[in-house]
Scaffold this active site. Sequence first.
Site, PDB file in Angstrom:
ATOM      1  N   LYS A   1       0.823  -1.210   0.000  1.00 40.28           N
ATOM      2  CA  LYS A   1       0.000   0.000   0.000  1.00 40.28           C
ATOM      3  C   LYS A   1       0.866   1.273   0.000  1.00 40.28           C
ATOM      4  CE  LYS A   1      -4.117  -1.927   0.098  1.00 40.28           C
ATOM      5  NZ  LYS A   1      -3.888  -3.204  -0.557  1.00 40.28           N
TER       6      LYS A   1
HETATM    7  C1  LIG Z   1      -9.868  -2.745  -1.486  1.00 41.91           C
HETATM    8  C2  LIG Z   1      -9.304  -3.425  -0.280  1.00 41.91           C
HETATM    9  N1  LIG Z   1     -10.078  -3.531   0.817  1.00 41.91           N
HETATM   10  C3  LIG Z   1      -9.622  -4.113   1.937  1.00 41.91           C
HETATM   11  C4  LIG Z   1      -8.355  -4.633   2.009  1.00 41.91           C
HETATM   12  C5  LIG Z   1      -7.914  -5.322   3.244  1.00 41.91           C
HETATM   13  O1  LIG Z   1      -6.820  -4.686   3.840  1.00 41.91           O
HETATM   14  P1  LIG Z   1      -6.022  -5.411   4.989  1.00 41.91           P
HETATM   15  O2  LIG Z   1      -5.157  -6.439   4.372  1.00 41.91           O
HETATM   16  O3  LIG Z   1      -5.228  -4.289   5.634  1.00 41.91           O
HETATM   17  O4  LIG Z   1      -7.030  -5.984   5.925  1.00 41.91           O
HETATM   18  C6  LIG Z   1      -7.504  -4.549   0.901  1.00 41.91           C
HETATM   19  C7  LIG Z   1      -6.152  -5.120   0.973  1.00 41.91           C
HETATM   20  O5  LIG Z   1      -5.460  -5.407   0.059  1.00 41.91           O
HETATM   21  C8  LIG Z   1      -7.996  -3.938  -0.279  1.00 41.91           C
HETATM   22  O6  LIG Z   1      -7.218  -3.839  -1.372  1.00 41.91           O
END
Ligand SMILES: Cc1ncc(COP(=O)(O)O)c(C=O)c1O
Length: 377
Positions: free
Chosen positions: A183
């Site tokens: 990210k």
């Molecule tokens: C659009 C989206 N939502 C939610 C998430 C979930 O993030 P996390 O891995 O920090 O829980 C991601 C992770 O890649 C994502 O790309």
Amino acid sequence: MTTKVPFYVHDLGEREIAQVREVLKGRILTTGEYVHQFEREFAQCLGRRHAVALNSCTGGIHLSLLALGVGPGDEVITTPLTFIASSTAIIEAGAKPVFVDVEPDTGNLDANRVKAAITKRTKAILPVHLFGLMCDMRALRAIADAHGLRIVEDSAHCIEGRRDGVGPAEFGDTACFSFFATKNMTCGEGGAIATDNERVAADILALSNHGMTKTSNDRFREGYKHWDMPEFGWKYNLSNIQAAMLLPQFERLEPNLRKREALAQRYAERLKGVPSVQVMATREEAIHARHLFPVRIVAKDRDAVLEQLKAAGIETVVNYRAIHLLSYFRKTLGYKPGDFPIAEKLGDQLISLPFYPNMPMAHVDRVCDVLQEITGH
Ligand SMILES: Cc1ncc(COP(=O)(O)O)c(C=O)c1O
């Protein structure tokens, strides 16, 4: 020898190492002052009143829904063109994801389709600012207000973005961010929510710490005191080690965005002459956070192009195949091919090209040359 083109390379370096070393020299490895400093700076960078650091965006969506009173029997309107976590977090909260189709040129949740999906059970809308382009929050807020709905923004791709002068968590009740390894800010794994609502921030904080009235940092500061558990909670807190890694990244947010924007411009320019490859649209009135650089492969088989790029040493991924067609969602929610044709089509066409702030322009050119070769134009 073929040039290897990586999909993503992080830019953490000496400043992050120095900050982490400071934490390791101290006593508090878990949630403590570094986390609280990060929360203050993150809220400030977004122009919001509160931020709560968490160990994932998924946890942030889950707890946002709980703090906003969404639970069993409720429906949450969202997009099928996203990472599964946008919807699994709704299910974790006990509610049901209800998909609506997306805009063909951006892939974002189509605000014009939301009204038709509202039922007596609808409690919230969960837009995802896909690839870093914010959804139409003015339109979504108007619908939410007219129907008494909450909005939780999945802003995993969008820290720096704005649209119509609106930023993440400005029109939504909360926005949820990810600091996963690829990210725009990262500590390997991590997340945060931002909100202007003090009560919601306080509830999310308590829910992220087992529902306890004291944290281990309180114990360090005040000495041991008995604590209570008034509510059930989860274990979603961020550690000082991770927060220390995030702190030096604030000052790189803007310069990195400029670098990604320049890479995106070069890709767009070079791919103009390649008819089988279409760049995703942005919106005039938007600052695009440029988290990913997806293209659509039209009039060619996307999966064959993926294989050919791999053979040429170019790493790519697919963000995303439409999630309502994954086995779990078909099985539990009864979705089938044809339910959301625009998301399905994009899901069959999209490829995310290599993209990260310090990517050499020569690698962009290499990717474009290979795409041109493969697609025969
Ligand atoms: C659009 C989206 N939502 C939610 C998430 C979930 O993030 P996390 O891995 O920090 O829980 C991601 C992770 O890649 C994502 O790309």
